[in-house]
Design a protein around this motif. Structure first.
Motif, PDB file in Angstrom:
ATOM      1  N   ARG A   1       0.878  39.728  72.688  1.00 21.78           N
ATOM      2  CA  ARG A   1       2.002  40.561  72.236  1.00 21.78           C
ATOM      3  C   ARG A   1       2.825  41.014  73.441  1.00 21.78           C
ATOM      4  NH1 ARG A   1      -1.840  41.506  68.312  1.00 21.78           N
ATOM      5  NH2 ARG A   1      -1.128  40.571  66.347  1.00 21.78           N
TER       6      ARG A   1
ATOM      7  N   TYR B   1     -10.444  51.293  68.678  1.00 19.48           N
ATOM      8  CA  TYR B   1      -9.103  50.717  68.836  1.00 19.48           C
ATOM      9  C   TYR B   1      -8.268  51.612  69.742  1.00 19.48           C
ATOM     10  CZ  TYR B   1      -9.355  46.596  66.012  1.00 19.48           C
ATOM     11  OH  TYR B   1      -9.660  45.337  65.588  1.00 19.48           O
TER      12      TYR B   1
ATOM     13  N   ASP C   1      -1.352  34.356  70.077  1.00 18.58           N
ATOM     14  CA  ASP C   1      -1.044  35.045  68.817  1.00 18.58           C
ATOM     15  C   ASP C   1       0.333  34.594  68.363  1.00 18.58           C
ATOM     16  OD1 ASP C   1      -1.014  37.081  66.671  1.00 18.58           O
ATOM     17  OD2 ASP C   1      -2.692  37.922  67.789  1.00 18.58           O
TER      18      ASP C   1
ATOM     19  N   GLU D   1       0.958  45.424  70.845  1.00 16.41           N
ATOM     20  CA  GLU D   1       2.278  45.393  70.196  1.00 16.41           C
ATOM     21  C   GLU D   1       3.193  46.452  70.812  1.00 16.41           C
ATOM     22  OE1 GLU D   1      -0.605  45.227  68.492  1.00 16.41           O
ATOM     23  OE2 GLU D   1      -0.362  44.241  66.543  1.00 16.41           O
TER      24      GLU D   1
ATOM     25  N   TRP E   1     -14.437  44.504  62.879  1.00 20.39           N
ATOM     26  CA  TRP E   1     -13.301  45.363  63.235  1.00 20.39           C
ATOM     27  C   TRP E   1     -12.793  46.195  62.083  1.00 20.39           C
ATOM     28  CZ3 TRP E   1      -8.019  44.963  61.694  1.00 20.39           C
ATOM     29  CH2 TRP E   1      -7.704  43.854  60.892  1.00 20.39           C
TER      30      TRP E   1
ATOM     31  N   ASP F   1      -9.028  36.187  61.998  1.00 17.21           N
ATOM     32  CA  ASP F   1      -8.579  37.403  61.309  1.00 17.21           C
ATOM     33  C   ASP F   1      -7.258  37.186  60.577  1.00 17.21           C
ATOM     34  OD1 ASP F   1      -7.452  37.067  63.917  1.00 17.21           O
ATOM     35  OD2 ASP F   1      -6.581  39.060  63.762  1.00 17.21           O
ATOM     36  N   GLU F   2      -7.052  37.999  59.583  1.00 12.14           N
ATOM     37  CA  GLU F   2      -5.767  38.138  58.892  1.00 12.14           C
ATOM     38  C   GLU F   2      -5.087  36.787  58.634  1.00 12.14           C
ATOM     39  OE1 GLU F   2      -4.398  42.477  60.474  1.00 12.14           O
ATOM     40  OE2 GLU F   2      -4.091  40.838  61.853  1.00 12.14           O
TER      41      GLU F   2
ATOM     42  N   TRP G   1      -4.926  46.271  71.723  1.00  7.80           N
ATOM     43  CA  TRP G   1      -3.836  45.449  71.175  1.00  7.80           C
ATOM     44  C   TRP G   1      -2.534  45.991  71.727  1.00  7.80           C
ATOM     45  CZ3 TRP G   1      -5.502  41.221  68.843  1.00  7.80           C
ATOM     46  CH2 TRP G   1      -6.770  41.232  68.256  1.00  7.80           C
TER      47      TRP G   1
ATOM     48  N   TRP H   1     -13.667  37.247  64.193  1.00  8.52           N
ATOM     49  CA  TRP H   1     -13.440  38.543  63.536  1.00  8.52           C
ATOM     50  C   TRP H   1     -14.110  38.515  62.169  1.00  8.52           C
ATOM     51  CZ3 TRP H   1     -11.856  41.956  66.903  1.00  8.52           C
ATOM     52  CH2 TRP H   1     -11.026  41.594  67.947  1.00  8.52           C
TER      53      TRP H   1
ATOM     54  N   HIS I   1      -2.429  33.779  62.707  1.00  2.77           N
ATOM     55  CA  HIS I   1      -1.940  34.276  64.011  1.00  2.77           C
ATOM     56  C   HIS I   1      -1.515  33.136  64.943  1.00  2.77           C
ATOM     57  CE1 HIS I   1      -2.632  38.636  63.761  1.00  2.77           C
ATOM     58  NE2 HIS I   1      -3.665  38.343  62.985  1.00  2.77           N
TER      59      HIS I   1
ATOM     60  N   ILE J   1       0.250  52.321  67.280  1.00  2.00           N
ATOM     61  CA  ILE J   1       0.246  51.575  66.023  1.00  2.00           C
ATOM     62  C   ILE J   1       0.070  52.453  64.790  1.00  2.00           C
ATOM     63  CG2 ILE J   1      -2.210  51.008  65.974  1.00  2.00           C
ATOM     64  CD1 ILE J   1      -0.887  48.035  65.354  1.00  2.00           C
TER      65      ILE J   1
ATOM     66  N   ASP K   1      -5.387  51.112  70.793  1.00  2.00           N
ATOM     67  CA  ASP K   1      -3.939  51.138  70.530  1.00  2.00           C
ATOM     68  C   ASP K   1      -3.608  52.275  69.564  1.00  2.00           C
ATOM     69  OD1 ASP K   1      -5.285  49.824  68.442  1.00  2.00           O
ATOM     70  OD2 ASP K   1      -3.606  48.482  68.002  1.00  2.00           O
TER      71      ASP K   1
HETATM   72  C1  TNX Z   1      -5.298  43.929  63.539  1.00  2.00           C
HETATM   73  S1  TNX Z   1      -7.991  43.565  64.874  1.00  2.00           S
HETATM   74  C2  TNX Z   1      -5.334  42.745  64.239  1.00  2.00           C
HETATM   75  C3  TNX Z   1      -4.417  42.539  65.377  1.00  2.00           C
HETATM   76  C4  TNX Z   1      -3.502  43.709  65.559  1.00  2.00           C
HETATM   77  C5  TNX Z   1      -4.289  44.985  65.383  1.00  2.00           C
HETATM   78  C6  TNX Z   1      -3.520  46.220  65.654  1.00  2.00           C
HETATM   79  C7  TNX Z   1      -7.600  42.149  64.418  1.00  2.00           C
HETATM   80  C8  TNX Z   1      -8.684  41.224  64.359  1.00  2.00           C
HETATM   81  N1  TNX Z   1      -6.329  41.839  64.060  1.00  2.00           N
HETATM   82  O1  TNX Z   1      -3.716  41.346  65.206  1.00  2.00           O
HETATM   83  O2  TNX Z   1      -2.940  43.652  66.828  1.00  2.00           O
HETATM   84  O3  TNX Z   1      -4.767  45.047  64.043  1.00  2.00           O
HETATM   85  O4  TNX Z   1      -4.346  47.357  65.688  1.00  2.00           O
END
Ligand code: TNX
Length: 618
Positions: free
Chosen positions: A169, A428, A198, A480, A402, A335-336, A478, A385, A271, A443, A430
């Motif tokens: 980021r 965390y 990312d 951002e 996480w 993740d995500e 993180w 993750w 990501h 964040i 951030d």
């Molecule tokens: C979630 S923690 C994410 C990151 C973000 C973060 C911000 C994780 C495995 N994925 O991509 O930067 O939240 O707190």
């Protein structure tokens, strides 16, 4: 006379501040066992450092320290079996060849009379040196330094003691990464999780796929402000950066000198927008045009498509990555991962049928298992993750929990190793360090020092055997909303010191009052001299609140050794030009009136805390 009284007060006050009776002698993380004795060893340029291996990393580190401070005695090789060295006065004996009974990474340090003796097992010797350095009462420029008499036996609670840095980021250069590693080493953290890719940037040179950095390391501009808040504003400034493979090797070697293993993360299958912008064929719809993300948050079309060609390409990329990192682990993200693009893809729908997968979650699990198979074939293991649990865990995967602890608990129950890193429990960095609007943009979450400190990575709902799968703990940074090294250090410190204690110190030895009121102030003062930035905690005893009282007693201490507290009672925000607080105050509030007692801490180099406001209403 008045002046004299003022001076006297000042002396008494600073003396009180310096005189804390800290059972841990300022050491962070607090050791397993420590006994203090009366007296001090004097380290001078005459002091002899005796060792059985001048080449040991711990000795090399200590030699550099002695040289940098100008304190240092000469390093002399000894024969450990010749006990005569015990008779050499004014000596520090560091024995690498230790066969005694010590837990892994353990050390024993005694300072008494004319000798300092340090034994250690493997990296333990290095940690013993870190403790010794923390004990040395060094004032820059002085020709000697005292080391208080002490006997310490110490070893870590967890084998994995991690700190993460997101360089995707925002990019952080090699010098900063080394400074980060120095800090980790000083506090006995041993794993650096380097988040190298990312949506917003690809940061590692891959020779076979040069567009990953040529295209993927640059974004055209960056959103102003927090994700989810539609400001419609961008900074109109191209942003980028990446590490060459030589630089990566340089960092890995630097870390290894400090017993830190680097875990690279290439985040997949989500990501991945930066990689897809470089090579659109990695996506499920190569006809679309992609760009490196310019904003934060989730995306729907940043997902790698699980085709055979793509697996081949990913394997080739990972092969280059793994060739640079000798450590056991490779972090594969997971993740995500938004499944929209997979749902829309004819290929993916067919693959789910052909492989008899349940749904897109099954496809994610298939994806991670394929990657794991390759990583394992190269002699490494994967970390992912906790989303990698969904749809079934890859056979040998370690899970990084996480989203709270639930993923970690489920993985441990399935017999997988787990690293705890819950955003909900202060891991965390951030997240904001206080609820004050004076904190910088973050964040959104809330992780004050006490929350980080109080975290225990071993959930009580696990059985004794399952608990063994909790191999460690990690703090995440993180970035951002962290664009500069100064802000990275602000967010990291002092919370990383709390993390170090969570990772190292037995629960029974943890004590937040002692940590936050004695050892943090001491360590922050040292870190300031070393050139680190940090969040200056508010004055110890300052209350940000409204109180109904006719009289208020303010009894404060600076949160950084050597710092000054300034205050106002006129409603204005205090600054260094306001009255210094030197001794307890009694504030008397007339009937039906309110007095605003505001404080700020200012460190010797001018760093400031946020302002606290105690409204005393009568
Ligand atoms: C979630 S923690 C994410 C990151 C973000 C973060 C911000 C994780 C495995 N994925 O991509 O930067 O939240 O707190």
């Amino acid at each position: 006379m008045k002046k004299l009284l003022f001076l006297l007060l000042l002396v008494v006050a600073t003396d009180v501040f310096a005189k804390g009776d800290d059972p841990y002698m300022g050491i962070i993380p607090a050791p397993v066992s420590i006994k203090k004795f009366k007296g001090e060893f004097k380290l001078t340029s005459e002091t002899l450092v005796l060792t059985d291996s001048g080449e040991h990393k711990a000795i090399k580190f200590f030699a550099r320290y002695l040289k940098k401070t100008g304190l240092g005695g000469s390093i002399t090789d000894i024969n450990v079996f010749d006990k005569n060295h015990r008779n050499i006065k004014n000596s520090i004996t560091v024995v690498t060849n230790f066969t005694g009974d010590l837990p892994p990474e353990g050390y024993e340090l005694t300072v008494d009379g004319d000798h300092v003796v340090l034994h250690g097992r493997g990296p333990g010797l290095f940690y013993g040196i870190q403790t010794l350095v923390q004990l040395i009462q060094y004032k820059p420029g002085a020709s000697s330094a005292a080391i208080p008499f002490v006997a310490i036996m110490d070893y870590p609670r967890f084998g994995y003691r991690g700190m993460h840095l997101d360089v995707a980021r925002h990019f952080f250069d090699v010098d900063f990464v080394k400074k980060y590693l120095d800090l980790m080493a000083a506090y006995k953290l041993n794993t650096f999780h380097w988040h190298l890719s990312d949506d917003q940037g690809w940061r590692i040179e891959i020779k076979k796929y040069p567009k990953l950095t040529e295209v993927g390391s640059m974004r055209a501009q960056t959103k102003i402000g927090r994700a989810g808040i539609d400001t419609g504003l961008y900074d109109n400034t191209p942003y980028g950066g990446f590490y060459t493979q030589e630089q990566i090797q340089e960092v890995v070697a630097y870390a290894s000198e400090r017993y830190i293993t680097v875990v690279p993360e290439i985040d997949m299958p989500g990501h991945s927008m930066a990689a897809i912008a470089a090579y659109p064929e990695l996506s499920c719809d190569p006809t679309k045009s992609y760009k490196v993300a310019e904003t934060w948050g989730g995306f729907t079309d940043n997902v790698l498509c699980p085709t055979e060609e793509n697996f081949k390409m990913i394997d080739e990329i990972l092969q280059e990555v793994l060739g640079l990192f000798p450590g056991k682990y490779m972090h594969v993200g997971g993740d995500e991962c938004n499944k929209t693009a997979w749902k829309a893809s004819e290929f993916c729908r067919q693959l789910i049928i052909d492989r008899e997968l349940k749904d897109e979650n099954g496809l994610q699990s298939y994806f991670i298992s394929r990657i794991e198979r390759f990583v394992n074939s190269q002699g490494h293991s994967i970390i992912g993750w906790d989303e990698i649990l969904e749809g079934g865990l890859a056979p040998n995967a370690t899970v990084m929990s996480w989203r709270g602890e639930a993923g970690g608990i489920a993985a441990a129950k399935q017999g997988h190793d787990v690293i705890m890193s819950p955003g909900t429990a202060g891991m965390y960095f951030d997240h904001a360090q206080s609820k004050s609007t004076q904190e910088p943009l973050s964040i959104g979450g809330f992780a004050p020092l006490a929350k980080t400190y109080k975290y225990d990575p071993v959930p009580s709902e696990l059985s004794r055997d399952e608990q063994k799968h909790i191999i460690g703990v990690q703090g995440n940074l993180w970035t951002e909303y962290i664009a500069t090294p100064e802000k990275a250090e602000y967010m990291l410190l002092p919370r990383m010191l709390a993390l170090a204690e969570v990772a190292w110190t037995p629960t029974a030895n943890k004590n937040y009052k002692n940590f936050s009121e004695e050892r943090v102030p001491h360590n922050l003062a040292r870190l300031e001299v070393q050139g680190y930035n940090f969040r200056v905690p508010v004055a110890i005893g300052a209350e940000d609140t409204v109180i109904s009282k006719a009289k208020y007693n303010a009894d404060l201490q600076p949160s950084v050794e050597g710092a000054t507290i300034h205050y106002t009672i006129d409603g204005y925000a205090p600054r260094e030009t306001d009255v210094p607080y030197i001794a307890p105050l009694e504030i008397v509030v007339p009937d039906k009136k309110t007095i605003d007692f505001k404080t700020i801490v200012v460190t010797p180099s001018g760093k400031r805390s946020i302002v606290t406001d105690t409204k005393i209403e009568n």
